[in-house]
Design a protein around this motif. Structure first.
Motif, PDB file in Angstrom:
ATOM      1  N   ILE A 143     -15.875  -1.919  -2.546  1.00 50.62           N
ATOM      2  CA  ILE A 143     -14.619  -1.576  -1.883  1.00 50.62           C
ATOM      3  C   ILE A 143     -14.656  -0.132  -1.389  1.00 50.62           C
ATOM      4  O   ILE A 143     -14.826   0.805  -2.169  1.00 50.62           O
ATOM      5  N   TYR A 144     -14.489   0.047  -0.077  1.00 50.19           N
ATOM      6  CA  TYR A 144     -14.238   1.367   0.499  1.00 50.19           C
ATOM      7  C   TYR A 144     -12.735   1.522   0.644  1.00 50.19           C
ATOM      8  O   TYR A 144     -12.058   0.631   1.163  1.00 50.19           O
ATOM      9  N   PHE A 145     -12.200   2.654   0.202  1.00 43.16           N
ATOM     10  CA  PHE A 145     -10.761   2.845   0.346  1.00 43.16           C
ATOM     11  C   PHE A 145     -10.407   4.298   0.613  1.00 43.16           C
ATOM     12  O   PHE A 145     -11.122   5.220   0.201  1.00 43.16           O
ATOM     13  N   THR A 146      -9.307   4.465   1.342  1.00 42.91           N
ATOM     14  CA  THR A 146      -8.803   5.805   1.634  1.00 42.91           C
ATOM     15  C   THR A 146      -7.733   6.161   0.610  1.00 42.91           C
ATOM     16  O   THR A 146      -7.001   5.309   0.120  1.00 42.91           O
ATOM     17  N   ASP A 147      -7.636   7.466   0.309  1.00 42.82           N
ATOM     18  CA  ASP A 147      -6.723   7.916  -0.744  1.00 42.82           C
ATOM     19  C   ASP A 147      -5.951   9.158  -0.292  1.00 42.82           C
ATOM     20  O   ASP A 147      -6.103  10.241  -0.862  1.00 42.82           O
ATOM     21  N   PRO A 148      -5.107   9.012   0.729  1.00 47.76           N
ATOM     22  CA  PRO A 148      -4.269  10.140   1.149  1.00 47.76           C
ATOM     23  C   PRO A 148      -3.125  10.367   0.165  1.00 47.76           C
ATOM     24  O   PRO A 148      -2.895   9.549  -0.727  1.00 47.76           O
ATOM     25  N   TYR A 149      -2.424  11.468   0.349  1.00 51.99           N
ATOM     26  CA  TYR A 149      -1.246  11.728  -0.498  1.00 51.99           C
ATOM     27  C   TYR A 149       0.004  11.688   0.367  1.00 51.99           C
ATOM     28  O   TYR A 149       0.217  12.540   1.219  1.00 51.99           O
ATOM     29  N   TYR A 150       0.829  10.675   0.148  1.00 49.37           N
ATOM     30  CA  TYR A 150       2.156  10.580   0.744  1.00 49.37           C
ATOM     31  C   TYR A 150       3.160  10.547  -0.402  1.00 49.37           C
ATOM     32  O   TYR A 150       3.192   9.579  -1.175  1.00 49.37           O
ATOM     33  N   GLN A 151       3.959  11.587  -0.538  1.00 47.46           N
ATOM     34  CA  GLN A 151       4.917  11.629  -1.644  1.00 47.46           C
ATOM     35  C   GLN A 151       5.878  10.445  -1.556  1.00 47.46           C
ATOM     36  O   GLN A 151       6.529  10.235  -0.534  1.00 47.46           O
ATOM     37  N   ARG A 152       5.960   9.658  -2.615  1.00 44.64           N
ATOM     38  CA  ARG A 152       6.830   8.481  -2.641  1.00 44.64           C
ATOM     39  C   ARG A 152       8.091   8.768  -3.455  1.00 44.64           C
ATOM     40  O   ARG A 152       8.030   9.470  -4.482  1.00 44.64           O
ATOM     41  N   ASN A 153       9.197   8.176  -3.033  1.00 46.98           N
ATOM     42  CA  ASN A 153      10.450   8.412  -3.764  1.00 46.98           C
ATOM     43  C   ASN A 153      10.501   7.649  -5.079  1.00 46.98           C
ATOM     44  O   ASN A 153      11.406   7.865  -5.886  1.00 46.98           O
ATOM     45  N   TYR A 154       9.541   6.765  -5.323  1.00 43.30           N
ATOM     46  CA  TYR A 154       9.499   6.042  -6.595  1.00 43.30           C
ATOM     47  C   TYR A 154       8.502   6.664  -7.579  1.00 43.30           C
ATOM     48  O   TYR A 154       8.236   6.101  -8.629  1.00 43.30           O
ATOM     49  N   TRP A 155       7.947   7.824  -7.240  1.00 39.42           N
ATOM     50  CA  TRP A 155       7.061   8.545  -8.157  1.00 39.42           C
ATOM     51  C   TRP A 155       7.841   9.607  -8.930  1.00 39.42           C
ATOM     52  O   TRP A 155       8.736  10.261  -8.372  1.00 39.42           O
ATOM     53  N   ALA A 156       7.441   9.825 -10.182  1.00 41.18           N
ATOM     54  CA  ALA A 156       7.982  10.949 -10.942  1.00 41.18           C
ATOM     55  C   ALA A 156       7.264  12.236 -10.572  1.00 41.18           C
ATOM     56  O   ALA A 156       7.863  13.316 -10.546  1.00 41.18           O
ATOM     57  N   ARG A 157       5.975  12.135 -10.262  1.00 43.73           N
ATOM     58  CA  ARG A 157       5.195  13.335  -9.957  1.00 43.73           C
ATOM     59  C   ARG A 157       5.551  13.869  -8.571  1.00 43.73           C
ATOM     60  O   ARG A 157       5.967  13.127  -7.677  1.00 43.73           O
ATOM     61  N   LYS A 158       5.330  15.171  -8.393  1.00 46.90           N
ATOM     62  CA  LYS A 158       5.645  15.835  -7.134  1.00 46.90           C
ATOM     63  C   LYS A 158       4.425  16.506  -6.510  1.00 46.90           C
ATOM     64  O   LYS A 158       4.549  17.182  -5.487  1.00 46.90           O
ATOM     65  N   ALA A 159       3.270  16.316  -7.117  1.00 47.29           N
ATOM     66  CA  ALA A 159       2.048  16.925  -6.592  1.00 47.29           C
ATOM     67  C   ALA A 159       0.853  16.068  -7.018  1.00 47.29           C
ATOM     68  O   ALA A 159       0.909  15.386  -8.054  1.00 47.29           O
ATOM     69  N   PRO A 160      -0.230  16.091  -6.253  1.00 47.94           N
ATOM     70  CA  PRO A 160      -1.402  15.280  -6.602  1.00 47.94           C
ATOM     71  C   PRO A 160      -2.221  15.907  -7.717  1.00 47.94           C
ATOM     72  O   PRO A 160      -2.189  17.124  -7.921  1.00 47.94           O
ATOM     73  N   GLU A 161      -2.955  15.077  -8.432  1.00 45.58           N
ATOM     74  CA  GLU A 161      -3.906  15.575  -9.423  1.00 45.58           C
ATOM     75  C   GLU A 161      -5.267  15.847  -8.793  1.00 45.58           C
ATOM     76  O   GLU A 161      -6.052  16.635  -9.320  1.00 45.58           O
ATOM     77  N   ILE A 162      -5.562  15.179  -7.686  1.00 51.73           N
ATOM     78  CA  ILE A 162      -6.812  15.396  -6.955  1.00 51.73           C
ATOM     79  C   ILE A 162      -6.493  16.247  -5.741  1.00 51.73           C
ATOM     80  O   ILE A 162      -5.619  15.904  -4.929  1.00 51.73           O
ATOM     81  N   GLU A 163      -7.201  17.356  -5.599  1.00 54.37           N
ATOM     82  CA  GLU A 163      -6.860  18.342  -4.570  1.00 54.37           C
ATOM     83  C   GLU A 163      -7.033  17.797  -3.159  1.00 54.37           C
ATOM     84  O   GLU A 163      -6.167  17.959  -2.305  1.00 54.37           O
ATOM     85  N   ARG A 164      -8.166  17.159  -2.896  1.00 50.54           N
ATOM     86  CA  ARG A 164      -8.454  16.683  -1.541  1.00 50.54           C
ATOM     87  C   ARG A 164      -8.003  15.239  -1.355  1.00 50.54           C
ATOM     88  O   ARG A 164      -7.783  14.505  -2.320  1.00 50.54           O
ATOM     89  N   GLN A 165      -7.904  14.846  -0.088  1.00 51.68           N
ATOM     90  CA  GLN A 165      -7.556  13.474   0.268  1.00 51.68           C
ATOM     91  C   GLN A 165      -8.838  12.806   0.773  1.00 51.68           C
ATOM     92  O   GLN A 165      -9.329  13.133   1.847  1.00 51.68           O
ATOM     93  N   ASN A 166      -9.350  11.886  -0.023  1.00 49.04           N
ATOM     94  CA  ASN A 166     -10.734  11.454   0.108  1.00 49.04           C
ATOM     95  C   ASN A 166     -10.898   9.999   0.512  1.00 49.04           C
ATOM     96  O   ASN A 166      -9.948   9.215   0.513  1.00 49.04           O
TER      97      ASN A 166
END
Length: 301
Positions: A143-166
């Protein structure tokens, strides 16, 4: 003509969308006299269409946390799964399982034909994924997959744990591999054989890669200066990008067609139908189909 179209819509129950003319179709990839058909507009935001071996399509309504099933032969819809992990991009593996980018808890899921879920991946080196967005399954099941960060309103977190979007590659029994960390915001992804395309929607670019035997990528080249939300390929190797309508490029990166869609945003596309000659389009609150003169590339592989 308007009276005729109204009669067709009344008989079939399918709305025919308002038809802006094609900007162009230089190779005749759209079937002669084909018209964009609005199948339904009952959703909040449609995404992730993926065709099975019969040409039926699974797609997501992410805000409503559901996966839907479109019967291509009957032209009918049914709800396939509630509580769908806020699934976004989908793909069908060789066994008919849905592989889903389930970003409610930032995971990759396997959903079998009965809707039963198996969590495949939830972290990289102990860090929570940003939010898997789109994916492509290769011939070996990797599986190849993209992992961007789009802040979701259903998340408790407000920042990513992984710095880059890979972009990552993962095969069962192996460690997940980082295959490209030099993109602003990777999103749409699709491949065929030893070639992979990835859209950097954050930088308005789409890249082409060669796939090595071990799944890593090489020979990254700029394919076109356009990003994309989702994408698909046809049998001739033409690449279909989404956003403001559907834009089509040939294998050399030359723009050959543009298909307007009367929505603010086209999120994703795939080829559907028994002959894989129906372009299935997810756009905002709606889904559309368009008969094509060309065919899809045979997904699932």
């Amino acid at each position: 003509m308007k009276i005729l179209l109204a009669c067709i819509a009344s008989i079939t129950g399918i709305a025919l969308a308002a038809q802006p003319p094609l900007l162009f179709d230089s190779l005749g990839i759209v079937a002669p006299h084909a018209r964009l058909k609005k199948i339904s507009d009952q959703f909040s935001f449609t995404e992730g269409p993926a065709a099975d071996k019969r040409g039926n399509v699974y797609f997501t309504d992410q805000p409503n946390n559901t996966i839907w099933f479109f019967d291509a032969k009957k032209g009918s819809l049914r709800l396939f799964k509630k509580e769908a992990g806020r699934a976004n991009g989908l793909y069908l593996d060789a066994k008919g399982n849905i592989i889903a980018c389930a970003d409610e808890h930032n995971e990759l899921w396997q959903v079998d034909p009965k809707g039963r879920v198996k969590i495949l991946l939830s972290n990289v080196n102990g860090k929570k994924l940003n939010g898997p967005n789109d994916l492509w399954v290769d011939g070996a099941g990797g599986i190849y997959f993209t992992d961007p960060y789009y802040q979701r309103n259903y998340w408790a977190r407000k920042a990513p744990e992984i710095e880059r979007q890979n972009v990552y590659y993962w095969a069962q029994g192996q460690q997940v591999r980082l295959v490209d960390s030099n993109l602003v915001k990777p999103n749409g992804i699709v491949g065929r054989g030893s070639t992979l395309y990835v859209a950097d929607i954050g930088d308005s670019k789409t890249y082409k890669y060669m796939i090595r035997e071990n799944g890593t990528l090489t020979d990254r080249t700029l394919f076109v200066t356009q990003g994309s939300d989702g994408m698909t390929l046809d049998a001739a190797g033409n690449l279909y990008l989404t956003g403001k309508g559907v834009t089509v490029y040939n294998a050399a990166g030359v723009k050959i067609a543009h298909i307007p869609v009367p929505e603010k945003w086209v999120a994703n596309i795939c080829f559907a139908g028994k002959k894989k000659n129906i372009l299935f389009i997810t756009a905002g609150t709606s889904i559309y189909t368009l008969e094509m003169a060309t065919r899809g590339d045979g997904v699932p592989r």
